[in-house]
Design a protein around this motif. Structure first.
Motif, PDB file in Angstrom:
ATOM      1  N   SER A 113       0.860  -1.187   0.000  1.00  0.00           N
ATOM      2  CA  SER A 113       0.000   0.000   0.000  1.00  0.00           C
ATOM      3  C   SER A 113       0.898   1.239   0.000  1.00  0.00           C
ATOM      4  CB  SER A 113      -0.912  -0.001   1.233  1.00  0.00           C
ATOM      5  OG  SER A 113      -0.139   0.120   2.410  1.00  0.00           O
ATOM      6  N   GLY A 114       0.363   2.322  -0.512  1.00  0.00           N
ATOM      7  CA  GLY A 114       1.149   3.542  -0.650  1.00  0.00           C
ATOM      8  C   GLY A 114       1.649   4.092   0.671  1.00  0.00           C
ATOM      9  N   ASP A 115       0.843   3.934   1.748  1.00  0.00           N
ATOM     10  CA  ASP A 115       1.283   4.479   3.033  1.00  0.00           C
ATOM     11  C   ASP A 115       2.272   3.556   3.742  1.00  0.00           C
ATOM     12  OD1 ASP A 115      -0.646   2.555   3.431  1.00  0.00           O
ATOM     13  OD2 ASP A 115      -1.545   3.552   5.163  1.00  0.00           O
ATOM     14  N   ALA A 116       2.503   2.345   3.226  1.00  0.00           N
ATOM     15  CA  ALA A 116       3.464   1.426   3.843  1.00  0.00           C
ATOM     16  C   ALA A 116       4.868   1.607   3.277  1.00  0.00           C
ATOM     17  CB  ALA A 116       3.017  -0.020   3.638  1.00  0.00           C
ATOM     18  N   VAL A 117       5.015   2.451   2.248  1.00  0.00           N
ATOM     19  CA  VAL A 117       6.324   2.664   1.621  1.00  0.00           C
ATOM     20  C   VAL A 117       6.683   4.143   1.744  1.00  0.00           C
ATOM     21  CG1 VAL A 117       7.695   2.405  -0.468  1.00  0.00           C
ATOM     22  CG2 VAL A 117       5.816   0.825  -0.032  1.00  0.00           C
ATOM     23  N   GLN A 118       7.777   4.420   2.446  1.00  0.00           N
ATOM     24  CA  GLN A 118       8.232   5.791   2.656  1.00  0.00           C
ATOM     25  C   GLN A 118       9.559   5.993   1.927  1.00  0.00           C
ATOM     26  OE1 GLN A 118       8.640   5.921   6.869  1.00  0.00           O
ATOM     27  NE2 GLN A 118       6.443   5.814   7.273  1.00  0.00           N
ATOM     28  N   THR A 119       9.832   7.243   1.575  1.00  0.00           N
ATOM     29  CA  THR A 119      11.089   7.549   0.883  1.00  0.00           C
ATOM     30  C   THR A 119      11.864   8.596   1.654  1.00  0.00           C
ATOM     31  OG1 THR A 119      10.085   9.271  -0.458  1.00  0.00           O
ATOM     32  CG2 THR A 119      10.116   7.045  -1.388  1.00  0.00           C
TER      33      THR A 119
END
Length: 193
Positions: A113-119
């Motif tokens: 999910s998009g909120d589980a991957v941070q940059t």
């Protein structure tokens, strides 16, 4: 010169023009040195071939037995499964802008999910090889799955940027599971799709 007192024989009447004196041997045959050289060269070649063959047999490169060597079997390995229950932090360890965002998009496309991957950016801009870090040996398969999915990434165990859990809940299922990907210079020239 005194005359010999030996009795005369048939050799006393020979003319003096031959120039031969003493025992006579047969004439030397024509030189056959090339024949001797040919035999020596042939013997040398045979000895070299036998020597090379002997060395190959002794070193095991040639087998004189009739048993065929067993063919190696290649075990089929299944790629590690992707575990999307982990959160992922993607850090850019190069000076190229946008690599972390591109890799984040690739990881989201794999099922996170998009909120589980941070940059973010790494502290250095000369990190050599893209590496997926995991915290404990229980997380290794998830890290291998992510590394295989993003392509040509190394995997290493480290507490690098892992969440600091309460020591009482470190083994608890509620503790956050995190993988950290640091993008290296091996991807700087060719941005991830």
């Amino acid at each position: 010169m005194p005359r010999s007192t030996f009795p005369r024989d048939r050799f006393d009447d020979l003319p003096d023009g031959d120039g031969r004196v003493g025992a006579h041997r047969a004439e030397r045959p024509r030189s056959r040195g090339w024949l001797v050289f040919l035999w020596a060269a042939l013997a040398t070649i045979v000895l070299i071939v036998v020597g090379i063959f002997g060395v190959l047999v002794a070193s095991g490169r040639i087998s004189l037995s009739s048993d065929p060597e067993p063919t190696p079997t290649v075990a089929e390995t299944t790629p590690p499964a992707i575990d999307t229950s982990y959160s992922v932090v993607v850090l850019n360890g190069t000076a190229d802008e946008g690599l972390a965002g591109n890799l984040r998009d690739q990881i989201v496309a794999l099922g996170w999910s998009g909120d589980a991957v941070q940059t973010g950016d790494s502290d250095t801009t000369d990190f050599a090889t893209t590496t997926v870090y995991y915290k404990s040996s229980a997380d290794e398969q998830a890290a291998l799955g992510l590394a295989a999915a993003i392509g040509s990434a190394e995997v290493a165990q480290s507490d690098f940027l892992q969440p600091t859990d309460d020591p009482n809940t470190a083994d608890d299922e509620s503790a956050e599971k995190r993988l950290v990907v640091v993008i290296g210079l091996d991807r700087a020239a060719q941005p991830t799709p």
